[in-house]
Design a protein around this motif. Structure first.
Motif, mmCIF file in Angstrom:
data_model
loop_
_atom_site.group_PDB
_atom_site.id
_atom_site.type_symbol
_atom_site.label_atom_id
_atom_site.label_comp_id
_atom_site.label_asym_id
_atom_site.label_seq_id
_atom_site.Cartn_x
_atom_site.Cartn_y
_atom_site.Cartn_z
ATOM 1 N N LYS A 186 0.862 -1.185 0.000
ATOM 2 C CA LYS A 186 0.000 0.000 0.000
ATOM 3 C C LYS A 186 0.897 1.233 0.000
ATOM 4 O O LYS A 186 1.331 1.720 1.047
ATOM 5 N N THR A 187 1.169 1.733 -1.201
ATOM 6 C CA THR A 187 2.098 2.856 -1.323
ATOM 7 C C THR A 187 1.488 4.185 -0.915
ATOM 8 O O THR A 187 2.192 5.185 -0.846
ATOM 9 N N SER A 188 0.206 4.197 -0.633
ATOM 10 C CA SER A 188 -0.405 5.432 -0.147
ATOM 11 C C SER A 188 -0.190 5.597 1.360
ATOM 12 O O SER A 188 -0.475 6.650 1.915
ATOM 13 N N GLY A 189 0.361 4.569 2.002
ATOM 14 C CA GLY A 189 0.682 4.646 3.417
ATOM 15 C C GLY A 189 2.158 4.935 3.622
ATOM 16 O O GLY A 189 2.965 4.807 2.705
ATOM 17 N N VAL A 190 2.542 5.321 4.815
ATOM 18 C CA VAL A 190 3.925 5.685 5.115
ATOM 19 C C VAL A 190 4.857 4.496 4.928
ATOM 20 O O VAL A 190 5.893 4.605 4.261
ATOM 21 N N PHE A 191 4.516 3.338 5.501
ATOM 22 C CA PHE A 191 5.387 2.166 5.399
ATOM 23 C C PHE A 191 5.567 1.740 3.948
ATOM 24 O O PHE A 191 6.690 1.492 3.499
ATOM 25 N N GLY A 192 4.488 1.660 3.207
ATOM 26 C CA GLY A 192 4.559 1.257 1.800
ATOM 27 C C GLY A 192 5.362 2.237 0.971
ATOM 28 O O GLY A 192 6.168 1.838 0.121
ATOM 29 N N TYR A 193 5.140 3.517 1.207
ATOM 30 C CA TYR A 193 5.888 4.537 0.487
ATOM 31 C C TYR A 193 7.381 4.405 0.765
ATOM 32 O O TYR A 193 8.197 4.434 -0.151
ATOM 33 N N LEU A 194 7.752 4.254 2.020
ATOM 34 C CA LEU A 194 9.175 4.136 2.375
ATOM 35 C C LEU A 194 9.795 2.867 1.807
ATOM 36 O O LEU A 194 10.960 2.873 1.399
ATOM 37 N N LEU A 195 9.018 1.786 1.757
ATOM 38 C CA LEU A 195 9.518 0.536 1.195
ATOM 39 C C LEU A 195 9.830 0.696 -0.293
ATOM 40 O O LEU A 195 10.913 0.318 -0.760
ATOM 41 N N VAL A 196 8.914 1.282 -1.023
ATOM 42 C CA VAL A 196 9.140 1.497 -2.459
ATOM 43 C C VAL A 196 10.222 2.560 -2.679
ATOM 44 O O VAL A 196 11.054 2.434 -3.575
ATOM 45 N N ARG A 197 10.221 3.585 -1.859
ATOM 46 C CA ARG A 197 11.233 4.636 -1.978
ATOM 47 C C ARG A 197 12.632 4.085 -1.723
ATOM 48 O O ARG A 197 13.602 4.541 -2.323
ATOM 49 N N SER A 198 12.742 3.082 -0.832
ATOM 50 C CA SER A 198 14.053 2.479 -0.557
ATOM 51 C C SER A 198 14.643 1.840 -1.814
ATOM 52 O O SER A 198 15.865 1.806 -1.977
ATOM 53 N N LEU A 199 13.796 1.362 -2.712
ATOM 54 C CA LEU A 199 14.297 0.830 -3.978
ATOM 55 C C LEU A 199 14.910 1.938 -4.825
ATOM 56 O O LEU A 199 15.929 1.735 -5.491
ATOM 57 N N ALA A 200 14.320 3.110 -4.799
ATOM 58 C CA ALA A 200 14.861 4.245 -5.548
ATOM 59 C C ALA A 200 16.211 4.673 -4.981
ATOM 60 O O ALA A 200 17.069 5.165 -5.717
ATOM 61 N N TRP A 201 16.390 4.501 -3.685
ATOM 62 C CA TRP A 201 17.673 4.867 -3.072
ATOM 63 C C TRP A 201 18.809 3.969 -3.559
ATOM 64 O O TRP A 201 19.983 4.301 -3.375
ATOM 65 N N LEU A 202 18.486 2.844 -4.168
ATOM 66 C CA LEU A 202 19.518 1.945 -4.693
ATOM 67 C C LEU A 202 20.053 2.394 -6.057
ATOM 68 O O LEU A 202 20.948 1.765 -6.602
ATOM 69 N N ARG A 203 19.494 3.447 -6.628
ATOM 70 C CA ARG A 203 19.879 3.903 -7.963
ATOM 71 C C ARG A 203 21.392 4.085 -8.135
ATOM 72 O O ARG A 203 21.947 3.669 -9.154
ATOM 73 N N PRO A 204 22.125 4.692 -7.188
ATOM 74 C CA PRO A 204 23.580 4.837 -7.384
ATOM 75 C C PRO A 204 24.303 3.486 -7.489
ATOM 76 O O PRO A 204 25.377 3.395 -8.075
#
Length: 180
Positions: free
Chosen positions: A45-63
């Motif tokens: 559930k990306t509309s929630g804080v936990f879900g958003y942070l989980l998906v956002r953590s994948l973006a942090w792997l970009r480097p």
């Protein structure tokens, strides 16, 4: 509410690892038929804080991406494809366009990605690098027909008919029933 559906497995895990390690994990999984054995279905559930942070953590792997196994594999395939397009462009622009369009076959992840990559490589091997026809126009038409067959039939049967041979991609080894 926004829900993302993910089903990561061995292949997705390996794709994040450094090349030397990802290659070893993938070799083991292919050898033992475990490519799809450990997939975990996730509803986030990306509309929630936990879900958003989980998906956002994948973006942090970009480097990290340029050092990953999948990046290296994709770059090799891209370089091969660009070389084939350049070679075809020297012969005929219509042929180059058909070779360039073959990249549309590779997409997604997991089994979808494996199928698309196998279809792409089958067309490249049979019709681009080793054409059976002498005419450039016939070769371009054969590539177009094969590509359209691959896009229309994800199982690869139509492409197999178009190429005159079955297309094989890595499938999980079926489990044998335990003997009692």
């Amino acid at each position: 509410m926004v829900i993302d559906y993910l089903k990561p497995g061995v292949e997705e895990f390996s794709s994040l690892l450094p090349t030397f390690l990802g290659k070893r994990v993938m070799s083991w999984a292919e050898k033992h038929g475990k490519l799809d054995a450990y997939n975990v279905g996730m509803h986030i559930k990306t509309s929630g804080v936990f879900g958003y942070l989980l998906v956002r953590s994948l973006a942090w792997l970009r480097p990290w991406r340029p050092m990953s196994y999948r990046y290296g594999e994709e770059q090799q395939l891209i370089e091969r494809w660009l070389g084939l397009v350049a070679e075809a462009a020297k012969r005929n622009t219509a042929l180059a366009l058909e070779v360039a369009e073959c990249a549309r076959l590779i997409k997604g992840y997991g089994e979808t990605h494996r199928r698309g990559k196998a279809n792409f490589l089958a067309i490249v091997d049979a019709l681009v690098e080793n054409p059976a026809t002498a005419s450039v126009a016939e070769q371009a038409a054969a590539i177009r027909k094969a590509r359209e067959a691959a896009l229309a039939d994800p199982e690869g049967k139509a492409l197999g008919v178009s190429l005159g041979k079955p297309v094989v991609w890595l499938k999980p080894v079926p489990k044998t029933p335990a003997r009692t």
